[in-house]
Design a protein around this motif. Sequence first.
Motif, PDB file in Angstrom:
ATOM      1  N   GLY A 119       0.810  -1.222   0.000  1.00  0.00           N
ATOM      2  CA  GLY A 119       0.000   0.000   0.000  1.00  0.00           C
ATOM      3  C   GLY A 119       0.841   1.269   0.000  1.00  0.00           C
ATOM      4  N   HIS A 120       2.137   1.166   0.209  1.00  0.00           N
ATOM      5  CA  HIS A 120       2.980   2.367   0.300  1.00  0.00           C
ATOM      6  C   HIS A 120       3.327   2.903  -1.092  1.00  0.00           C
ATOM      7  N   GLU A 121       2.987   4.177  -1.329  1.00  0.00           N
ATOM      8  CA  GLU A 121       3.161   4.719  -2.678  1.00  0.00           C
ATOM      9  C   GLU A 121       4.394   5.586  -2.845  1.00  0.00           C
ATOM     10  N   LYS A 122       4.884   6.172  -1.723  1.00  0.00           N
ATOM     11  CA  LYS A 122       6.094   7.003  -1.811  1.00  0.00           C
ATOM     12  C   LYS A 122       7.084   6.472  -0.792  1.00  0.00           C
ATOM     13  N   ILE A 123       8.220   6.012  -1.305  1.00  0.00           N
ATOM     14  CA  ILE A 123       9.139   5.280  -0.424  1.00  0.00           C
ATOM     15  C   ILE A 123      10.543   5.872  -0.479  1.00  0.00           C
ATOM     16  N   LEU A 124      11.191   5.888   0.687  1.00  0.00           N
ATOM     17  CA  LEU A 124      12.616   6.202   0.741  1.00  0.00           C
ATOM     18  C   LEU A 124      13.337   4.975   1.300  1.00  0.00           C
ATOM     19  N   PHE A 125      14.287   4.453   0.531  1.00  0.00           N
ATOM     20  CA  PHE A 125      15.113   3.359   1.025  1.00  0.00           C
ATOM     21  C   PHE A 125      16.412   3.952   1.560  1.00  0.00           C
ATOM     22  N   VAL A 126      16.836   3.487   2.749  1.00  0.00           N
ATOM     23  CA  VAL A 126      18.087   3.965   3.339  1.00  0.00           C
ATOM     24  C   VAL A 126      18.919   2.746   3.724  1.00  0.00           C
ATOM     25  N   ALA A 144      10.486  -2.135  -6.382  1.00  0.00           N
ATOM     26  CA  ALA A 144       9.765  -0.859  -6.486  1.00  0.00           C
ATOM     27  C   ALA A 144       9.890  -0.310  -7.905  1.00  0.00           C
ATOM     28  N   ALA A 145      11.099  -0.457  -8.491  1.00  0.00           N
ATOM     29  CA  ALA A 145      11.320   0.049  -9.851  1.00  0.00           C
ATOM     30  C   ALA A 145      10.414  -0.693 -10.842  1.00  0.00           C
ATOM     31  N   VAL A 146      10.364  -2.010 -10.722  1.00  0.00           N
ATOM     32  CA  VAL A 146       9.533  -2.803 -11.631  1.00  0.00           C
ATOM     33  C   VAL A 146       8.058  -2.412 -11.488  1.00  0.00           C
ATOM     34  N   ASN A 147       7.647  -2.121 -10.246  1.00  0.00           N
ATOM     35  CA  ASN A 147       6.239  -1.784  -9.999  1.00  0.00           C
ATOM     36  C   ASN A 147       5.927  -0.302 -10.197  1.00  0.00           C
ATOM     37  N   ASN A 148       6.928   0.453 -10.711  1.00  0.00           N
ATOM     38  CA  ASN A 148       6.748   1.906 -10.921  1.00  0.00           C
ATOM     39  C   ASN A 148       6.342   2.666  -9.666  1.00  0.00           C
ATOM     40  N   VAL A 149       6.872   2.252  -8.529  1.00  0.00           N
ATOM     41  CA  VAL A 149       6.590   2.962  -7.279  1.00  0.00           C
ATOM     42  C   VAL A 149       7.495   4.189  -7.220  1.00  0.00           C
ATOM     43  N   ASP A 150       6.968   5.284  -6.675  1.00  0.00           N
ATOM     44  CA  ASP A 150       7.759   6.508  -6.524  1.00  0.00           C
ATOM     45  C   ASP A 150       8.743   6.286  -5.366  1.00  0.00           C
ATOM     46  N   LYS A 171      19.097   4.300 -11.261  1.00  0.00           N
ATOM     47  CA  LYS A 171      18.912   5.741 -11.483  1.00  0.00           C
ATOM     48  C   LYS A 171      17.922   6.022 -12.610  1.00  0.00           C
ATOM     49  N   ASN A 172      17.661   5.030 -13.476  1.00  0.00           N
ATOM     50  CA  ASN A 172      16.639   5.204 -14.514  1.00  0.00           C
ATOM     51  C   ASN A 172      15.242   5.303 -13.913  1.00  0.00           C
ATOM     52  N   ASN A 173      15.088   4.790 -12.691  1.00  0.00           N
ATOM     53  CA  ASN A 173      13.745   4.740 -12.102  1.00  0.00           C
ATOM     54  C   ASN A 173      13.569   5.595 -10.861  1.00  0.00           C
ATOM     55  N   MET A 174      14.679   5.962 -10.205  1.00  0.00           N
ATOM     56  CA  MET A 174      14.524   6.689  -8.930  1.00  0.00           C
ATOM     57  C   MET A 174      15.767   7.527  -8.646  1.00  0.00           C
ATOM     58  N   ASP A 175      15.618   8.480  -7.708  1.00  0.00           N
ATOM     59  CA  ASP A 175      16.792   9.196  -7.205  1.00  0.00           C
ATOM     60  C   ASP A 175      17.663   8.205  -6.469  1.00  0.00           C
TER      61      ASP A 175
END
Length: 375
Positions: A255-262, A278-284, A307-311
């Motif tokens: 259910g989480h739509e905006k995620i920061l991985f650390v 997350a990248a495969v699922n197009n999650v922000d 980097k193609n999918n996220m910061d």
Amino acid sequence: MNKNKKEIIKQTVPVLKEHGETITTYFYQNMFKAHPELLNMFNQTNQKVGNQPKALANTVLKAAEHIDHLEVLTPAVIGIGHKHRALNVKPEHYPIVGENLLIAIKEVLGEAATPEIMDAWEEYYGELASVFIDVEEDMYEESAWEGFQEFKVTKKEQLSDDIVRFTVENKNLPLDYRAGQYITVKVKPEHYPNEALRHYSICSADTSNGLQFAVKREGAGDTRGVVSNYMHDEVGEMDTIQISAPAGDFTVDQGHEKILFVAGGVGATPIMAMAEEAAVNNVDAALLYSALDESHQPFKEEMEALKNNMDVHVKLTHPDGFLVHDDFKDYLDREVYICGSMHFMDAMINILKDSGFEESNIHYEPFGPKMSLAG
Ligand code: HEM
């Protein structure tokens, strides 16, 4: 359990906790003497280092504080239950632990150990054991395969000075797993008296060529990691190793739509799989990674690809310094998933809370025992 017995437990917990160290020592000494086969299951390096061994006995004592509602422990029991299932802890092991724990408790209480007190502890341990056994029964049913199965190492790659990645394959088994989970390997190094088990995080969401997991070389001298060094030095391509099915509850809530991985250091292992998913699922999503220096930085190519999918922001302690408040300022509204050493995670959780992240949005997995039962 009746009220009277619960009172007895509550009254004896403080004194037992005070002597927790003695209980742990007696418990393990007696148990391994009576059941040397369990030396194959418990991590003997941790016994020497002295952190994880306390977890089991301490948890029994800490949980006693919740004796009026053992059900509140269930979420914590789930994390421990995953580890137990991965190690192949079975219902028949519980009476062994119980018996030796009671011997240790009796030893510590000395003359104060009346039959009433011992009777109450026996009953309480039985109830606690049932909570674990029930949770673990479901996990055994859902497990992708039974016990430890043979896998062939198809690839071994040096990812950094001290981290090696293994790709393993067994074409007859379903490689279903959730990103963030770990597998458990069982090995028997030639000059080591026992079998040894260790958990290693699966480090890629892609299982098309087998399962990938990464191993960091641990310790030195007396506390040299038996399994990690064996994996680095002795296990090569085409060798077989025994592996139990993926386990663990450190996974992204769908259910989480905006995620920061650390992640810090080898903590990148589960986080890489989660970030790829997350990248495969197009999650922000965004990824902040910290390593000591370039020679200790694994997954360089994989992080570039992400980097193609996220910061993706990599910070090397030499020369850039540790992750600081400023690094988190653009991500305050996200759910955070953190993995790294206890030290790394403590530091990160403090910074995140200081920066205004909601505590309930911070999810973490320490590499080490998560003694989350009752704080
Ligand atoms: C690990 C609790 C019963 C074998 C642990 C941990 C806890 C725990 C808190 C650390 C988990 C982590 O790393 O996050 C308990 C409690 C029990 C119980 C409260 C009883 C009610 C058992 C039994 C066995 C067992 C019956 C098998 C004989 C292990 C092993 C580990 C472990 C092998 C990994 C620790 C190491 O290798 O040093 N347990 N446990 N546990 N437990 Fe249990």
